[in-house]
Design an enzyme around this catalytic site. Structure first.
Site, PDB file in Angstrom:
ATOM      1  N   HIS A 118       0.837  -1.206   0.000  1.00  0.00           N
ATOM      2  CA  HIS A 118       0.000   0.000   0.000  1.00  0.00           C
ATOM      3  C   HIS A 118       0.866   1.248   0.000  1.00  0.00           C
ATOM      4  O   HIS A 118       1.787   1.380   0.805  1.00  0.00           O
ATOM      5  CB  HIS A 118      -0.926   0.004   1.224  1.00  0.00           C
ATOM      6  CG  HIS A 118      -1.910   1.122   1.203  1.00  0.00           C
ATOM      7  ND1 HIS A 118      -1.775   2.242   1.992  1.00  0.00           N
ATOM      8  CD2 HIS A 118      -3.050   1.308   0.473  1.00  0.00           C
ATOM      9  CE1 HIS A 118      -2.789   3.053   1.760  1.00  0.00           C
ATOM     10  NE2 HIS A 118      -3.574   2.515   0.857  1.00  0.00           N
ATOM     11  N   HIS A 143      -8.008   7.664  -4.935  1.00  0.00           N
ATOM     12  CA  HIS A 143      -8.442   6.274  -5.052  1.00  0.00           C
ATOM     13  C   HIS A 143      -9.560   6.096  -6.082  1.00  0.00           C
ATOM     14  O   HIS A 143      -9.748   4.999  -6.605  1.00  0.00           O
ATOM     15  CB  HIS A 143      -8.933   5.755  -3.698  1.00  0.00           C
ATOM     16  CG  HIS A 143      -7.857   5.584  -2.682  1.00  0.00           C
ATOM     17  ND1 HIS A 143      -7.446   6.597  -1.856  1.00  0.00           N
ATOM     18  CD2 HIS A 143      -7.086   4.516  -2.367  1.00  0.00           C
ATOM     19  CE1 HIS A 143      -6.480   6.153  -1.068  1.00  0.00           C
ATOM     20  NE2 HIS A 143      -6.238   4.897  -1.352  1.00  0.00           N
ATOM     21  N   ARG A 217     -14.616  16.131  21.057  1.00  0.00           N
ATOM     22  CA  ARG A 217     -14.791  16.135  22.515  1.00  0.00           C
ATOM     23  C   ARG A 217     -16.197  16.616  22.824  1.00  0.00           C
ATOM     24  O   ARG A 217     -16.512  17.807  22.705  1.00  0.00           O
ATOM     25  CB  ARG A 217     -13.758  17.051  23.193  1.00  0.00           C
ATOM     26  CG  ARG A 217     -13.942  17.155  24.719  1.00  0.00           C
ATOM     27  CD  ARG A 217     -13.659  15.816  25.386  1.00  0.00           C
ATOM     28  NE  ARG A 217     -13.690  15.889  26.838  1.00  0.00           N
ATOM     29  CZ  ARG A 217     -14.647  15.358  27.593  1.00  0.00           C
ATOM     30  NH1 ARG A 217     -15.696  14.773  27.021  1.00  0.00           N
ATOM     31  NH2 ARG A 217     -14.572  15.405  28.909  1.00  0.00           N
ATOM     32  N   CYS A 264      -7.469  19.527  23.665  1.00  0.00           N
ATOM     33  CA  CYS A 264      -8.181  19.199  24.894  1.00  0.00           C
ATOM     34  C   CYS A 264      -7.220  19.266  26.074  1.00  0.00           C
ATOM     35  O   CYS A 264      -6.033  18.922  25.947  1.00  0.00           O
ATOM     36  CB  CYS A 264      -8.780  17.804  24.772  1.00  0.00           C
ATOM     37  SG  CYS A 264      -9.670  17.249  26.240  1.00  0.00           S
ATOM     38  N   TYR A 400     -11.295  20.775  34.805  1.00  0.00           N
ATOM     39  CA  TYR A 400     -10.295  21.468  33.994  1.00  0.00           C
ATOM     40  C   TYR A 400      -9.472  22.455  34.828  1.00  0.00           C
ATOM     41  O   TYR A 400      -9.343  23.627  34.495  1.00  0.00           O
ATOM     42  CB  TYR A 400     -10.963  22.161  32.806  1.00  0.00           C
ATOM     43  CG  TYR A 400     -11.651  21.178  31.881  1.00  0.00           C
ATOM     44  CD1 TYR A 400     -10.941  20.138  31.297  1.00  0.00           C
ATOM     45  CD2 TYR A 400     -13.017  21.285  31.617  1.00  0.00           C
ATOM     46  CE1 TYR A 400     -11.571  19.216  30.468  1.00  0.00           C
ATOM     47  CE2 TYR A 400     -13.655  20.373  30.785  1.00  0.00           C
ATOM     48  CZ  TYR A 400     -12.923  19.339  30.219  1.00  0.00           C
ATOM     49  OH  TYR A 400     -13.539  18.425  29.401  1.00  0.00           O
TER      50      TYR A 400
END
Length: 545
Positions: A118, A143, A217, A264, A400
């Site tokens: 490939h 492709h 997220r 994140c 957080y």
């Protein structure tokens, strides 16, 4: 698309004898650069001495061989009734041990023998193992050419059962039943709510992350909002007038475009959990992506509502239209000083990479806060207000935040720590993968680097011996304006493999323009939520004998 791992001469002989795969011709896949202009694909030999004329001759012969082989295959296949398989049977063939099957439309293919040939490398094709090719071919339009399908036809082993239909496993009462379809390449960290990251080998293949594989997220079910009835509520100042803005109203503000990396807070959390248990999703290195965003500047919209900077501390609070069964919406906030600063370029974004926001990424409108942790980029935005204190949302006040390694869940005091806004300097290796076998002559190391607050990455150091000696990587892409380096820098290093080494401990670390540098180990920065994980990134690889 062919990748030939033998000499061109051998490929020609194989083509003339109607064998299957030909020799080392590469087709360069279209990519997207920082200005989001597609680059045209080009064909090239692996050796520069071959001319364009030679190219055409070889291409014609190889094409003839492929076509004849394809026709021969079709003639033989027509004489036999195709075997019928279910999707579950295909799914069970996803490794070299069980053989590698894929589907395209209703056809089933055993591509085990082609994996090593490939052109994008075996790992790219393995992403589709046991499933459909369509989502991956959609990313790489090269492709969709006849000669590619002709090559694939040689590996056909049967067809999918015509009676089989994809059925939903979710009940209609499930709040996540209406979530959008996701790309199968994404590594799923949780299904409900959906959280996933792209595999490292795809993450840095393009400077701009394609929308389908941009890390996702979500904290709650994805709302399905009608753009015609959508309204964004902007709460006005005391004595002022609030605004109720439709999408068309937002389009009337000057359109602003910026390239911004979102990360994140939990990116690379899995490395912290290896040291000591943490609470949170097991993100690897992929909870970070880059896009070209467009929309109205938040400062323009706030000014239209009558807001202005004040002497006292103030915060701009955002509330999303996603909510839990109790009606609690996701919320977050940023300081008013950042929101009102035109140079901070905070957006109410309605486009992502030149298209309307995908549902997973906040359609129809989300906040984009350059240089700031992803948790403040509120999606499906429904309400904006200016308050004397930061948002009372759980995700602002009780999540957080970073703490000392000595703090545990019995002693943690969330009120004692500020909410994360700007993130520390970060880098990670995306190629080679941990545990991979590399060539004994030369190794190519690739990765990304980024720092919060608009601080530019000025250097990435790479070590092949666990940090004893270092080499400086090449930074790709254009330099960004000082103080406004909102997007990552991709980097790479090509280096000879030290003679006699059987394994390498590859390490990277980034330095930003304030000379902040990543810490060497996880232990000193470990915290109970596993956020702010930015220690040196390490990959162990084996050297081929």
């Amino acid at each position: 698309m062919l990748l030939l791992h033998r000499a061109v001469g051998l490929g020609l002989r194989q083509a003339c004898r109607l064998k299957s795969t030909t020799s080392r011709i590469c087709i360069q896949v279209c990519s997207t650069n920082d200005s989001f202009q597609p680059q045209c694909p080009s064909l090239y030999f692996s050796r520069d001495k071959y001319s364009t004329r030679g190219w055409r001759v070889v291409g014609a012969l190889l094409g003839l061989g492929a076509v004849l082989t394809y026709r021969d295959h079709r003639c033989r296949a027509a004489q036999e009734s195709p075997r019928i398989y279910t999707r579950e049977e295909v799914k069970s063939h996803s490794s070299p041990e069980t053989r590698i099957w894929v589907t395209l439309g209703s056809e089933v293919f055993d591509v085990t023998e082609f994996v090593g040939l490939h052109p994008g490398g075996p790992s790219k094709l393995m992403l589709a193992a046991g499933g459909p090719l369509e989502p991956f071919w959609a990313l790489y339009g090269i492709h969709n050419q006849s000669h590619v399908r002709e090559i694939l036809a040689q590996y056909k082993i049967g067809e999918l059962s015509p009676e089989e239909k994809a059925s939903s496993t979710l009940k209609t009462s499930d709040p996540y039943a209406d979530d959008p379809i996701r790309h199968p390449a994404l590594k799923v960290n949780s299904q409900c709510p959906f959280n996933a990251e792209p595999p490292p080998e795809l993450l840095t293949e393009n400077y701009i992350t394609p929308n389908p594989i941009f890390f996702t997220r979500n904290h709650l079910p994805v709302p399905n909002l009608d753009p015609d009835t959508y309204r964004l509520h902007i709460v006005g100042p005391p004595g002022g007038q609030s605004l109720s803005l439709s999408l068309d109203d937002l389009y009337q503000f000057p359109k602003h475009e910026i390239t911004v990396t979102l990360q994140c807070a939990g990116n690379r959390r899995s490395e912290m959990s290896q040291l000591k248990e943490v609470k949170g999703l097991e993100w690897s290195t992929g909870a970070i992506s880059t896009a070209r965003w467009a929309g109205a500047r938040l400062c323009d919209v706030l000014a239209q509502a009558g807001h202005q900077l004040c002497e006292n501390e103030a915060h701009v609070c955002f509330e999303g239209l996603d909510s839990d069964p109790m009606g609690t919406a996701y919320g977050a906030s940023i300081p008013l000083t950042r929101a009102m600063d035109p140079e901070a370029e905070v957006l109410l974004a309605y486009e992502m990479n030149g298209q309307p926001l995908p549902r997973d990424h906040g359609f129809p409108v989300r906040v984009v806060v350059p240089g700031v942790v992803g948790a403040r980029h509120v999606k499906w935005l429904g309400k904006v207000s200016v308050e004397p204190e930061e948002s009372y949302s759980h995700w602002q006040r009780r999540d957080y935040k970073g703490f000392s390694p000595s703090v545990d869940w019995d002693t943690v005091d969330f009120d004692s720590a500020p909410s994360i806004q700007e993130l520390p300097v970060q880098s990670a290796i995306t190629e080679p993968k941990d545990g991979e076998m590399i060539d004994s002559r030369e190794v190519t190391v690739k990765g990304y680097a980024w720092s919060g607050g608009g601080r530019a990455v000025i250097r990435v150091d790479v070590s092949l011996d666990g940090g004893l000696t270092w080499q400086v990587a090449q930074l790709d892409g254009k330099e960004q304006r000082p103080g406004k380096a909102w997007a990552w820098r991709l980097w790479q290093l090509q280096a000879p493999v030290p003679a006699g080494e059987k394994e390498l401990n590859i390490v990277c670390k980034a330095v930003d323009d304030s000379y902040n540098v990543q810490p060497d180990t996880v232990a000193p920065i470990w915290n109970l939520r596993g956020v702010l994980s930015n220690a040196w990134h390490r990959v162990h690889v084996w050297v081929a004998p």
